[in-house]
Design a protein around this motif. Structure first.
Motif, short mmCIF file in Angstrom:
data_model
loop_
_atom_site.label_atom_id
_atom_site.label_comp_id
_atom_site.label_asym_id
_atom_site.label_seq_id
_atom_site.Cartn_x
_atom_site.Cartn_y
_atom_site.Cartn_z
N GLY A 329 0.81 -1.21 0.00
CA GLY A 329 0.00 0.00 0.00
C GLY A 329 0.84 1.25 0.00
N PRO A 330 0.19 2.41 0.14
CA PRO A 330 0.90 3.68 0.02
C PRO A 330 1.88 3.96 1.16
CG PRO A 330 -1.38 4.03 0.69
CD PRO A 330 -1.27 2.59 0.30
N PHE A 331 1.77 3.22 2.25
CA PHE A 331 2.64 3.46 3.40
C PHE A 331 3.76 2.42 3.51
CE2 PHE A 331 -1.60 5.06 4.99
CZ PHE A 331 -1.33 6.38 4.69
N ALA A 332 3.96 1.64 2.46
CA ALA A 332 4.96 0.57 2.51
C ALA A 332 6.36 1.10 2.81
CB ALA A 332 4.95 -0.20 1.20
N SER A 333 6.70 2.27 2.30
CA SER A 333 8.05 2.80 2.49
C SER A 333 8.28 3.34 3.89
CB SER A 333 8.34 3.89 1.45
OG SER A 333 7.36 4.90 1.50
N PHE A 334 7.21 3.47 4.68
CA PHE A 334 7.34 3.86 6.09
C PHE A 334 7.43 2.63 7.00
CE2 PHE A 334 5.14 7.48 4.20
CZ PHE A 334 5.73 8.57 4.81
N SER A 335 7.03 1.49 6.49
CA SER A 335 6.68 0.34 7.30
C SER A 335 7.88 -0.37 7.92
CB SER A 335 5.89 -0.65 6.45
OG SER A 335 5.42 -1.72 7.24
N PHE A 336 7.68 -0.84 9.16
CA PHE A 336 8.70 -1.62 9.85
C PHE A 336 8.61 -3.11 9.52
CE2 PHE A 336 8.31 2.17 12.58
CZ PHE A 336 9.64 2.56 12.64
N TYR A 337 7.51 -3.53 8.91
CA TYR A 337 7.35 -4.90 8.43
C TYR A 337 6.84 -4.85 7.00
CZ TYR A 337 7.84 -6.86 13.16
OH TYR A 337 8.32 -7.24 14.38
N ASP A 338 7.26 -5.83 6.20
CA ASP A 338 6.82 -5.85 4.81
C ASP A 338 5.53 -6.67 4.67
OD1 ASP A 338 7.50 -8.58 4.76
OD2 ASP A 338 9.41 -8.24 3.74
N ALA A 339 5.10 -6.86 3.43
CA ALA A 339 3.84 -7.55 3.17
C ALA A 339 3.87 -9.02 3.60
CB ALA A 339 3.49 -7.46 1.68
N ASP A 340 5.07 -9.59 3.74
CA ASP A 340 5.22 -10.98 4.20
C ASP A 340 5.46 -11.05 5.70
OD1 ASP A 340 4.95 -12.08 1.61
OD2 ASP A 340 7.04 -11.54 1.17
N ASN A 341 5.26 -9.91 6.38
CA ASN A 341 5.45 -9.82 7.84
C ASN A 341 6.90 -10.05 8.26
OD1 ASN A 341 4.01 -9.11 10.21
ND2 ASN A 341 4.14 -11.23 10.94
N GLU A 342 7.82 -9.69 7.37
CA GLU A 342 9.25 -9.75 7.68
C GLU A 342 9.76 -8.35 7.99
OE1 GLU A 342 11.12 -12.43 7.97
OE2 GLU A 342 9.43 -13.74 7.47
N PRO A 343 10.71 -8.23 8.92
CA PRO A 343 11.26 -6.90 9.26
C PRO A 343 11.89 -6.24 8.05
CG PRO A 343 11.88 -8.53 10.92
CD PRO A 343 11.27 -9.29 9.78
N THR A 344 11.68 -4.94 7.93
CA THR A 344 12.24 -4.17 6.82
C THR A 344 13.52 -3.46 7.26
OG1 THR A 344 11.03 -2.18 7.44
CG2 THR A 344 9.92 -3.73 5.94
N ASN A 345 14.13 -2.75 6.33
CA ASN A 345 15.29 -1.94 6.66
C ASN A 345 14.95 -0.90 7.71
OD1 ASN A 345 18.06 -0.96 6.20
ND2 ASN A 345 17.07 0.82 5.26
N GLN A 346 13.72 -0.39 7.68
CA GLN A 346 13.27 0.56 8.70
C GLN A 346 13.36 -0.09 10.09
OE1 GLN A 346 12.20 3.73 8.64
NE2 GLN A 346 11.25 4.20 6.68
N PHE A 347 12.93 -1.33 10.19
CA PHE A 347 12.97 -2.06 11.47
C PHE A 347 14.40 -2.16 11.98
CE2 PHE A 347 13.53 -5.87 13.98
CZ PHE A 347 12.41 -5.94 14.80
N TYR A 348 15.31 -2.60 11.12
CA TYR A 348 16.69 -2.81 11.56
C TYR A 348 17.39 -1.48 11.85
CZ TYR A 348 16.06 -7.68 10.25
OH TYR A 348 15.60 -8.97 10.19
N ALA A 349 17.01 -0.43 11.13
CA ALA A 349 17.58 0.89 11.41
C ALA A 349 17.14 1.38 12.79
CB ALA A 349 17.17 1.88 10.33
N PHE A 350 15.87 1.22 13.09
CA PHE A 350 15.33 1.64 14.38
C PHE A 350 15.97 0.84 15.51
CE2 PHE A 350 12.21 1.87 17.78
CZ PHE A 350 11.78 3.19 17.74
N ARG A 351 16.04 -0.48 15.32
CA ARG A 351 16.66 -1.34 16.34
C ARG A 351 18.14 -1.00 16.52
NH1 ARG A 351 14.33 -3.72 20.04
NH2 ARG A 351 15.92 -5.34 20.07
N GLY A 352 18.81 -0.70 15.41
CA GLY A 352 20.21 -0.33 15.51
C GLY A 352 20.40 0.94 16.31
#
Length: 357
Positions: A329-352
């Motif tokens: 959807g339109p918010f995919a580039s903000f998302s911490f999880y992708d459509a397959d419910n896997e962590p995104t680069n956003q997730f790992y950046a935040f955790r880092g």
């Protein structure tokens, strides 16, 4: 190309050299914005300080596997040794049913177990005909508050947001109307206080990047019109609510200064101080970056800088970046999880960034 290289070097130096100037950051301010009750456990994983977000087996015998199934949580787990955190979540008029009430109560029960403080944003119903969210009437407001009052919350204080970005016509019945919103904000605040349920009132956040136009109104213009209509209007709120994004394009550097930057909340608090003489606390219920090819490798540094230099402001109570699950959807580039419910680069950046502080 040379200019881009020079700017990249400058930004790297700036982000690295300002660490010593940072304020102490309380990680319990952190949380995330979610869209439904089934995302509760993944919300905690994002901000958990446990190693690799590994959850311990729950010791709470009162929370059954059947309840986890209703919430879409596969196993019964807890964060007994974790600090409390926050999550922002909308509740719509379509949630006011017996089936949904069961889900919401289980969401609150799980929030208590996971040590999550919910910030519940009142929402109405989207009208395709008007291409906007409808304006609530008094009966709908009362029904929503009665629904929330009938639930057992995880905390004594019950934080509610009175709708969303009302300086957009698409969020308010297809029109921009500061006077009408002021009347409804006052009504919600007054009615919530008659409930004697310890509600904490937050106003609709402004879109700080919106211009004056036919379908939007610049944020401080909107707030000034609210104040002109009712000079006491801000006395009906307890905590300020801010959507302080790194604009333009949700992708600016965190060092940028201005009302449409990550520091937007500071300009709002200054405005409130000038009008009321009061020092408000603030919850930043939406913020974060829209990932793109240029900023992808910088996101961890961006989050680290924000935590150390901006969200560390003592007036900030909570920060819930947008959005836990926005894909597809339109918010995919903000998302911490992708459509397959896997962590995104956003997730790992935040955790880092969490590890850095």
């Amino acid at each position: 190309m040379k200019k881009i290289l020079v700017f990249t070097i400058f930004l790297a130096l700036l982000l690295s050299q300002t660490v010593s100037l940072s304020m102490a950051f309380d990680v319990s301010k952190l949380g995330v914005h979610i869209l439904n009750v089934h995302e509760i456990e993944d919300a905690k994983k994002l901000v958990s300080l446990s190693s690799e977000s590994v959850l311990e087996q729950s010791t709470d015998p009162n929370f059954s596997s059947e309840e986890n199934k209703i919430l879409g949580i596969s196993q019964d787990k807890s964060f007994a040794h974790e600090a409390w955190s926050y999550t922002t979540i909308p509740i719509t008029l379509d949630d006011l049913s017996d089936d949904k009430k069961t889900e919401w109560q289980l969401f609150f029960d799980k929030s208590r177990e996971l040590k999550i403080i919910p910030i519940v944003r009142l929402a109405t119903r989207f009208s395709p005909e008007k291409n906007s969210w409808i304006v609530p009437n008094r009966k709908e407001i009362i029904n929503q508050l009665d629904f929330l009052s009938g639930l057992t919350w995880p905390t004594d204080k019950k934080h509610i947001i009175v709708y969303n970005e009302v300086n957009h016509a698409s969020e308010w019945g297809g029109r921009v109307d500061p006077e009408e919103y002021s009347r409804i904000l006052k009504f919600v605040s007054d009615w919530a206080r008659t409930e004697e349920k310890n509600y904490i009132i937050l106003p609709a956040a402004m879109d700080l990047a919106a211009p004056n136009g036919h379908s939007t109104l610049e944020a401080f213009n909107y707030l000034s019109q609210m104040y002109k209509f009712d000079p006491d209007i801000f006395s009906y709120i307890d905590i300020w609510n801010s959507h302080s994004y790194p604009n333009p394009g949700f992708s600016s550097v965190p060092t940028k200064i201005g009302k449409n930057s990550l520091r937007g909340f500071q300009y709002e608090l200054d405005f409130l101080k000038s009008k009321t003489g009061n020092d408000y606390k603030v919850m930043i219920t939406e913020t974060g970056w829209k990932e793109n090819a240029w900023n992808s490798k910088w996101l961890e540094s961006y989050y680290t800088y924000a935590m150390q230099h901006i969200w560390s402001d003592e007036r900030v109570i909570a920060v819930t970046p947008f959005l836990l699950k926005g894909a597809p959807g339109p918010f995919a580039s903000f998302s911490f999880y992708d459509a397959d419910n896997e962590p995104t680069n956003q997730f790992y950046a935040f955790r880092g960034a969490l590890r850095e502080i």
